[in-house]
Motif scaffolding. Sequence first.
Motif, PDB file in Angstrom:
ATOM      1  N   ASP A   1     -35.306  -4.993  83.404  1.00  0.00           N
ATOM      2  CA  ASP A   1     -36.197  -4.194  82.576  1.00  0.00           C
ATOM      3  C   ASP A   1     -36.863  -5.139  81.586  1.00  0.00           C
ATOM      4  OD1 ASP A   1     -36.131  -0.862  82.211  1.00  0.00           O
ATOM      5  OD2 ASP A   1     -37.137  -1.981  80.624  1.00  0.00           O
ATOM      6  N   LEU A   2     -38.007  -4.718  81.081  1.00  0.00           N
ATOM      7  CA  LEU A   2     -38.673  -5.501  80.039  1.00  0.00           C
ATOM      8  C   LEU A   2     -38.100  -5.191  78.663  1.00  0.00           C
ATOM      9  CD1 LEU A   2     -40.923  -7.538  79.458  1.00  0.00           C
ATOM     10  CD2 LEU A   2     -42.515  -5.615  79.249  1.00  0.00           C
ATOM     11  N   SER A   3     -37.453  -4.045  78.533  1.00  0.00           N
ATOM     12  CA  SER A   3     -36.919  -3.605  77.245  1.00  0.00           C
ATOM     13  C   SER A   3     -35.513  -4.159  77.006  1.00  0.00           C
ATOM     14  CB  SER A   3     -36.864  -2.072  77.198  1.00  0.00           C
ATOM     15  OG  SER A   3     -36.056  -1.642  76.126  1.00  0.00           O
TER      16      SER A   3
ATOM     17  N   GLY B   1     -47.591  -0.641  77.497  1.00  0.00           N
ATOM     18  CA  GLY B   1     -46.771   0.388  76.887  1.00  0.00           C
ATOM     19  C   GLY B   1     -45.286   0.111  76.872  1.00  0.00           C
ATOM     20  N   ALA B   2     -44.855  -1.109  77.200  1.00  0.00           N
ATOM     21  CA  ALA B   2     -43.430  -1.384  77.304  1.00  0.00           C
ATOM     22  C   ALA B   2     -42.720  -1.258  75.961  1.00  0.00           C
ATOM     23  CB  ALA B   2     -43.214  -2.782  77.874  1.00  0.00           C
ATOM     24  N   SER B   3     -43.438  -1.468  74.831  1.00  0.00           N
ATOM     25  CA  SER B   3     -42.811  -1.476  73.519  1.00  0.00           C
ATOM     26  C   SER B   3     -42.249  -0.116  73.115  1.00  0.00           C
ATOM     27  CB  SER B   3     -43.816  -1.942  72.461  1.00  0.00           C
ATOM     28  OG  SER B   3     -44.918  -1.049  72.408  1.00  0.00           O
ATOM     29  N   MET B   4     -42.671   0.959  73.778  1.00  0.00           N
ATOM     30  CA  MET B   4     -42.199   2.294  73.429  1.00  0.00           C
ATOM     31  C   MET B   4     -40.683   2.398  73.510  1.00  0.00           C
ATOM     32  SD  MET B   4     -43.364   5.915  75.107  1.00  0.00           S
ATOM     33  CE  MET B   4     -42.705   7.474  74.519  1.00  0.00           C
ATOM     34  N   TYR B   5     -40.057   1.660  74.417  1.00  0.00           N
ATOM     35  CA  TYR B   5     -38.616   1.742  74.613  1.00  0.00           C
ATOM     36  C   TYR B   5     -37.903   0.459  74.195  1.00  0.00           C
ATOM     37  CZ  TYR B   5     -40.089   5.797  77.282  1.00  0.00           C
ATOM     38  OH  TYR B   5     -40.662   6.987  77.662  1.00  0.00           O
ATOM     39  N   ASP B   6     -38.511  -0.284  73.300  1.00  0.00           N
ATOM     40  CA  ASP B   6     -37.893  -1.535  72.859  1.00  0.00           C
ATOM     41  C   ASP B   6     -36.785  -1.322  71.835  1.00  0.00           C
ATOM     42  OD1 ASP B   6     -39.267  -3.178  74.519  1.00  0.00           O
ATOM     43  OD2 ASP B   6     -40.669  -3.947  73.029  1.00  0.00           O
TER      44      ASP B   6
ATOM     45  N   GLU C   1     -31.462  -8.904  84.410  1.00  0.00           N
ATOM     46  CA  GLU C   1     -32.477  -9.860  83.995  1.00  0.00           C
ATOM     47  C   GLU C   1     -33.563  -9.138  83.208  1.00  0.00           C
ATOM     48  OE1 GLU C   1     -34.219 -12.896  86.327  1.00  0.00           O
ATOM     49  OE2 GLU C   1     -32.608 -12.920  87.824  1.00  0.00           O
ATOM     50  N   LYS C   2     -34.101  -9.812  82.210  1.00  0.00           N
ATOM     51  CA  LYS C   2     -35.244  -9.288  81.457  1.00  0.00           C
ATOM     52  C   LYS C   2     -36.506  -9.722  82.204  1.00  0.00           C
ATOM     53  CE  LYS C   2     -37.272  -9.129  76.816  1.00  0.00           C
ATOM     54  NZ  LYS C   2     -38.635  -9.645  77.083  1.00  0.00           N
ATOM     55  N   LEU C   3     -37.161  -8.771  82.877  1.00  0.00           N
ATOM     56  CA  LEU C   3     -38.313  -9.090  83.706  1.00  0.00           C
ATOM     57  C   LEU C   3     -39.460  -8.143  83.421  1.00  0.00           C
ATOM     58  CD1 LEU C   3     -36.669  -9.645  87.228  1.00  0.00           C
ATOM     59  CD2 LEU C   3     -37.378 -11.396  85.581  1.00  0.00           C
ATOM     60  N   ASP C   4     -40.654  -8.687  83.427  1.00  0.00           N
ATOM     61  CA  ASP C   4     -41.877  -7.903  83.405  1.00  0.00           C
ATOM     62  C   ASP C   4     -42.160  -7.476  84.846  1.00  0.00           C
ATOM     63  OD1 ASP C   4     -44.739  -7.272  83.558  1.00  0.00           O
ATOM     64  OD2 ASP C   4     -44.856  -8.048  81.521  1.00  0.00           O
ATOM     65  N   ALA C   5     -42.444  -6.202  85.064  1.00  0.00           N
ATOM     66  CA  ALA C   5     -42.655  -5.700  86.414  1.00  0.00           C
ATOM     67  C   ALA C   5     -43.943  -6.206  87.049  1.00  0.00           C
ATOM     68  CB  ALA C   5     -42.652  -4.173  86.414  1.00  0.00           C
ATOM     69  N   ILE C   6     -44.802  -6.830  86.259  1.00  0.00           N
ATOM     70  CA  ILE C   6     -46.032  -7.399  86.821  1.00  0.00           C
ATOM     71  C   ILE C   6     -45.772  -8.791  87.367  1.00  0.00           C
ATOM     72  CG2 ILE C   6     -48.444  -8.027  86.387  1.00  0.00           C
ATOM     73  CD1 ILE C   6     -48.293  -6.104  83.946  1.00  0.00           C
TER      74      ILE C   6
ATOM     75  N   LEU D   1     -33.051  -5.935  93.970  1.00  0.00           N
ATOM     76  CA  LEU D   1     -33.540  -6.023  92.600  1.00  0.00           C
ATOM     77  C   LEU D   1     -34.158  -4.686  92.221  1.00  0.00           C
ATOM     78  CD1 LEU D   1     -34.444  -7.567  89.990  1.00  0.00           C
ATOM     79  CD2 LEU D   1     -36.562  -8.118  91.234  1.00  0.00           C
ATOM     80  N   GLU D   2     -33.689  -4.081  91.127  1.00  0.00           N
ATOM     81  CA  GLU D   2     -34.357  -2.891  90.617  1.00  0.00           C
ATOM     82  C   GLU D   2     -35.285  -3.287  89.480  1.00  0.00           C
ATOM     83  OE1 GLU D   2     -33.835   1.613  88.845  1.00  0.00           O
ATOM     84  OE2 GLU D   2     -32.023   0.406  89.137  1.00  0.00           O
ATOM     85  N   LEU D   3     -36.538  -2.902  89.586  1.00  0.00           N
ATOM     86  CA  LEU D   3     -37.516  -3.105  88.527  1.00  0.00           C
ATOM     87  C   LEU D   3     -37.530  -1.889  87.612  1.00  0.00           C
ATOM     88  CD1 LEU D   3     -40.516  -4.506  90.618  1.00  0.00           C
ATOM     89  CD2 LEU D   3     -38.903  -5.815  89.232  1.00  0.00           C
ATOM     90  N   GLY D   4     -37.508  -2.123  86.309  1.00  0.00           N
ATOM     91  CA  GLY D   4     -37.561  -1.011  85.362  1.00  0.00           C
ATOM     92  C   GLY D   4     -36.366  -0.089  85.478  1.00  0.00           C
ATOM     93  N   MET D   5     -35.178  -0.623  85.304  1.00  0.00           N
ATOM     94  CA  MET D   5     -33.945   0.131  85.517  1.00  0.00           C
ATOM     95  C   MET D   5     -33.724   1.226  84.484  1.00  0.00           C
ATOM     96  SD  MET D   5     -31.225  -2.675  84.110  1.00  0.00           S
ATOM     97  CE  MET D   5     -30.061  -1.528  83.385  1.00  0.00           C
ATOM     98  N   GLY D   6     -34.347   1.100  83.293  1.00  0.00           N
ATOM     99  CA  GLY D   6     -34.157   2.113  82.256  1.00  0.00           C
ATOM    100  C   GLY D   6     -32.691   2.317  81.928  1.00  0.00           C
TER     101      GLY D   6
END
Length: 201
Positions: A66-68, A3-8, A85-90, A43-48
């Motif tokens: 964030d991935l977005s 679902g990451a594309s929702m905020y791309d 950094e552009k990171l996938d949280a997985i 490191l914050e994952l998914g900073m939004g």
Amino acid sequence: MTGASMYDTAEGARAYARMAQGFDGRTHVERLAQLLKPGSSVLELGMGPGVDLDMLAEKFAVVGSDLSPAFLDRYTRLRPGIELEKLDAITIDTARDFDAIYSNKVLQHLTREELRLSLICQSEILRPGGVILHGLWAGSFSNDHNGLHDTRYLPETLEPLVPQSLNITECSFYTEMERDDSLRVILQPIASSGHVADRRS
């Protein structure tokens, strides 16, 4: 990340920032400050939108992720100078290691298997004596809504997903919108559970 594309898009990022106004992880940041030395690397994952990242940056040497790209671009314009950094949280594909890893209401967007893999990757980039702190929505269901996956957790459903390299040192309910609707979990490496991070950037 599901679902990451929702905020791309830039509009999606702006819409989320508006929706999230009034909510932040201040109590999480304060708890982290009790466990880490000032200036520790986080490191914050998914900073939004970066609300929590701003607070973390007041106390620690932070890297937001964030991935977005839309969230990253938006924050760079508003707060130049903070490393991102552009990171996938997985997979968390970074060459760095950190004294702490943090997220707030992000990892529920992973499936249970994805969260298990994420925690393994987190343990691999966590420095000895480090701390992992995550805020999650509490509950006992999983669903998909508007392109985003949502898995809620209870202590007994979270524990089996934690790798043997990590130990849950705190898992407690707290209130975000309704009583006990959220869960804060703190994990540390088994070999050094209970100690604060000593290595510095």
